[in-house]
Write a protein that holds these residues in place. Structure first.
Motif, mmCIF file in Angstrom:
data_model
loop_
_atom_site.group_PDB
_atom_site.id
_atom_site.type_symbol
_atom_site.label_atom_id
_atom_site.label_comp_id
_atom_site.label_asym_id
_atom_site.label_seq_id
_atom_site.Cartn_x
_atom_site.Cartn_y
_atom_site.Cartn_z
ATOM 1 N N ASP A 1 37.897 35.651 35.004
ATOM 2 C CA ASP A 1 37.796 36.896 36.038
ATOM 3 C C ASP A 1 38.598 36.317 37.278
ATOM 4 O OD1 ASP A 1 37.497 38.737 34.043
ATOM 5 O OD2 ASP A 1 35.659 39.009 34.373
ATOM 6 N N ALA A 2 39.271 36.087 37.587
ATOM 7 C CA ALA A 2 39.739 35.071 39.136
ATOM 8 C C ALA A 2 39.431 34.324 39.936
ATOM 9 C CB ALA A 2 40.234 35.945 39.621
ATOM 10 N N ARG A 3 37.508 33.734 39.443
ATOM 11 C CA ARG A 3 36.999 33.722 39.986
ATOM 12 C C ARG A 3 36.229 32.231 38.996
ATOM 13 N NH1 ARG A 3 30.458 34.744 41.905
ATOM 14 N NH2 ARG A 3 29.451 34.413 40.137
ATOM 15 N N VAL A 4 36.506 31.266 40.206
ATOM 16 C CA VAL A 4 36.146 29.575 39.321
ATOM 17 C C VAL A 4 34.740 29.670 39.181
ATOM 18 C CG1 VAL A 4 36.490 27.289 39.636
ATOM 19 C CG2 VAL A 4 37.808 28.453 40.533
ATOM 20 N N GLU A 5 34.621 29.504 37.794
ATOM 21 C CA GLU A 5 33.077 29.227 37.258
ATOM 22 C C GLU A 5 32.342 27.970 37.365
ATOM 23 O OE1 GLU A 5 30.850 31.459 37.989
ATOM 24 O OE2 GLU A 5 32.003 33.352 37.510
ATOM 25 N N LEU A 6 33.211 26.859 37.297
ATOM 26 C CA LEU A 6 32.867 25.613 37.026
ATOM 27 C C LEU A 6 33.752 24.759 37.050
ATOM 28 C CD1 LEU A 6 30.888 23.454 34.911
ATOM 29 C CD2 LEU A 6 32.109 24.367 32.876
ATOM 30 N N GLY B 1 43.335 34.115 40.780
ATOM 31 C CA GLY B 1 43.910 35.221 39.962
ATOM 32 C C GLY B 1 46.172 35.684 39.475
ATOM 33 N N LEU B 2 46.627 34.967 40.087
ATOM 34 C CA LEU B 2 47.401 35.009 40.252
ATOM 35 C C LEU B 2 48.327 34.488 39.321
ATOM 36 C CD1 LEU B 2 48.303 34.555 44.175
ATOM 37 C CD2 LEU B 2 48.263 36.843 43.335
ATOM 38 N N ARG C 1 44.825 37.609 35.801
ATOM 39 C CA ARG C 1 43.264 38.139 37.145
ATOM 40 C C ARG C 1 42.061 38.267 36.285
ATOM 41 N NH1 ARG C 1 42.796 38.323 41.572
ATOM 42 N NH2 ARG C 1 45.417 38.430 42.230
ATOM 43 N N THR C 2 42.778 38.681 34.874
ATOM 44 C CA THR C 2 41.210 39.087 33.889
ATOM 45 C C THR C 2 41.286 38.043 32.897
ATOM 46 O OG1 THR C 2 42.611 40.304 32.610
ATOM 47 C CG2 THR C 2 41.244 41.145 34.313
ATOM 48 N N GLY C 3 39.684 38.182 32.442
ATOM 49 C CA GLY C 3 39.621 37.298 31.025
ATOM 50 C C GLY C 3 38.494 35.984 31.530
#
Ligand SMILES: Nc1ncnc2c1ncn2[C@@H]1O[C@H](COP(=O)(O)OS(=O)(=O)O)[C@@H](OP(=O)(O)O)[C@H]1O
Ligand SMILES: [Mg+2]
Ligand SMILES: [Mg+2]
Ligand SMILES: [Mg+2]
Length: 364
Positions: free
Chosen positions: A166-171, A318-319, A135-137
């Motif tokens: 933090d579980a979000r796809v940034e790239l 994040g799972l 979930r984090t990092g």
């Protein structure tokens, strides 16, 4: 203004390009010229491991703190009966690692002449992909060859890399060596790289690092109802294609579906080669892996699309290494997505009614 993740994008694109050159060479030397039985997966295995070694090397040198969720691990290669496979992978990975530097690359990434690694170093670098996610990092996801079946057939496959924070796809970076560079010229030049950084749009770049063709921005077009079509898996075990047919009928889609292996489907959706990517679970309990959807999801969103599961919930990166319980994937342009979801739900209900009626008939 400094662009967030600009350095990460530069590294990821270079790493995917180098791995694409490797996989293309595996295909040309090992797959194309060998008579393969259907069950012989060794060339793809060699390609998978070697490409993961090359990308993990570059990521680990450029961002030493970042963990990697990679599809492959070196367990089988370390076993006594893995020696033959191991030596082919070492040879191939080192051939790629020591190839001359391309524009945009630097020796600091552990590549270029003189940068061969020992077998043990290569096994360890492959195993840098063993991270469990969470979930984090911040971490990367890597699928060194996505669409292995397509790769073996000489059809679509993709080298896929994503950065998650933090579980979000940034790239997301997707290399598609066999996809026509220009969709309006399907028999023309092949190969393209697709890149999306959150908030900065979706782009197509040339496959070759030496090609100076400027990037093209991708936006999902608005489809007239009779122009819409579905993008779906080739492999029947991977998605419930009969249910896709029902959804297409409910939506009034008349064009036949485009079947294509790998995350090339997300690239095709982002540039308007098809209107809807539909992947509905077959009901085997299979859990989708995060590396199979992370880069594609940000690409579609940055091209102006929406991506959810079949309930309309966001995919949860994040799972851990999987997306959890499988509710499938529905991706489409913003204007179409809600209609597709409704059609999926209607098709699922219709299918359940028919199955119940069938059972009742059998019980009589
Ligand atoms: N049962 C099941 N259900 C759903 N998905 C599965 C299943 N088994 C495997 N896989 C994953 O599918 C990845 C290949 O993606 P596609 O289905 O898009 O391409 S293909 O048509 O199957 O070639 C493929 O990725 P690669 O292993 O990288 O090829 C798998 O991770
Ligand atoms: Mg895959
Ligand atoms: Mg793979
Ligand atoms: Mg696989």
């Amino acid at each position: 203004m400094s662009q967030q993740y600009e350095a990460e994008q530069q590294v990821a694109v270079a790493a995917v390009r180098r791995a694409c050159a490797l996989t293309a060479s595996v295909f040309n030397t090992l797959v194309k010229n060998e008579t393969l039985t259907k069950e012989d997966k060794s060339p793809v295995t060699i390609g998978d491991y070697a490409a993961q070694a090359v990308i993990n090397t570059i990521l680990s040198r450029a961002f030493p703190q970042d963990p990697i969720v990679g599809e492959e691990d070196a367990g089988d290669l370390r076993a006594d009966n893995g020696a033959a496979l191991r030596s082919r992978i070492v040879e191939l990975a080192n051939e790629s690692l020591t190839a001359p530097l391309q524009p945009g690359e630097t020796e600091e990434w552990g590549i270029g002449p003189g940068h061969a690694q020992s077998p043990e170093e290569l096994m360890n670098i492959i195993d840098r992909g063993n991270y469990g996610g969470g979930r984090t990092g911040r971490f990367w996801t890597l699928d060194p060859i996505d669409g292995t079946k397509g790769f073996l057939r000489g059809e679509q496959y993709a080298v896929c890399l994503a950065l998650i924070q933090d579980a979000r796809v940034e790239l997301g970076v997707i290399g598609c060596p066999n996809l026509p560079a220009d969709p309006s010229a399907p028999s023309g030049a092949r190969g393209a790289i697709f890149v999306a950084a959150r908030g900065r749009g979706a782009w197509q770049l040339p496959l070759s690092p030496a090609d100076t063709t400027p990037p093209t921005r991708l936006t999902i077009p608005t489809f007239a109802a009779d122009q819409l079509n579905l993008l779906e898996s080739v492999e029947k075990a991977h998605a419930k294609l009969a249910l896709n047919d029902r959804v297409a009928r409910t939506l009034g889609v008349t064009r036949p579906p485009t079947r294509m292996d790998s995350q090339a489907k997300y690239a095709a959706l982002a540039r308007g080669d098809g209107g809807v990517y539909l992947r509905l679970p077959v009901g085997s309990g299979y859990r989708e892996k995060i590396w199979d959807h992370a880069p594609g999801s940000v690409l579609v969103e940055e091209a102006g699309g929406r991506i959810t599961d079949s309930r309309g919930q966001p995919l949860d990166f994040g799972l851990g290494r999987t997306l959890g319980e499988n509710f499938g994937v529905v991706a489409a342009g913003k204007g179409v997505h809600a209609r597709v979801l409704e059609a999926v739900q209607a098709a699922q209900e219709e299918e359940a009614r028919e199955e119940a009626a069938e059972k009742a008939k059998e019980a009589q």
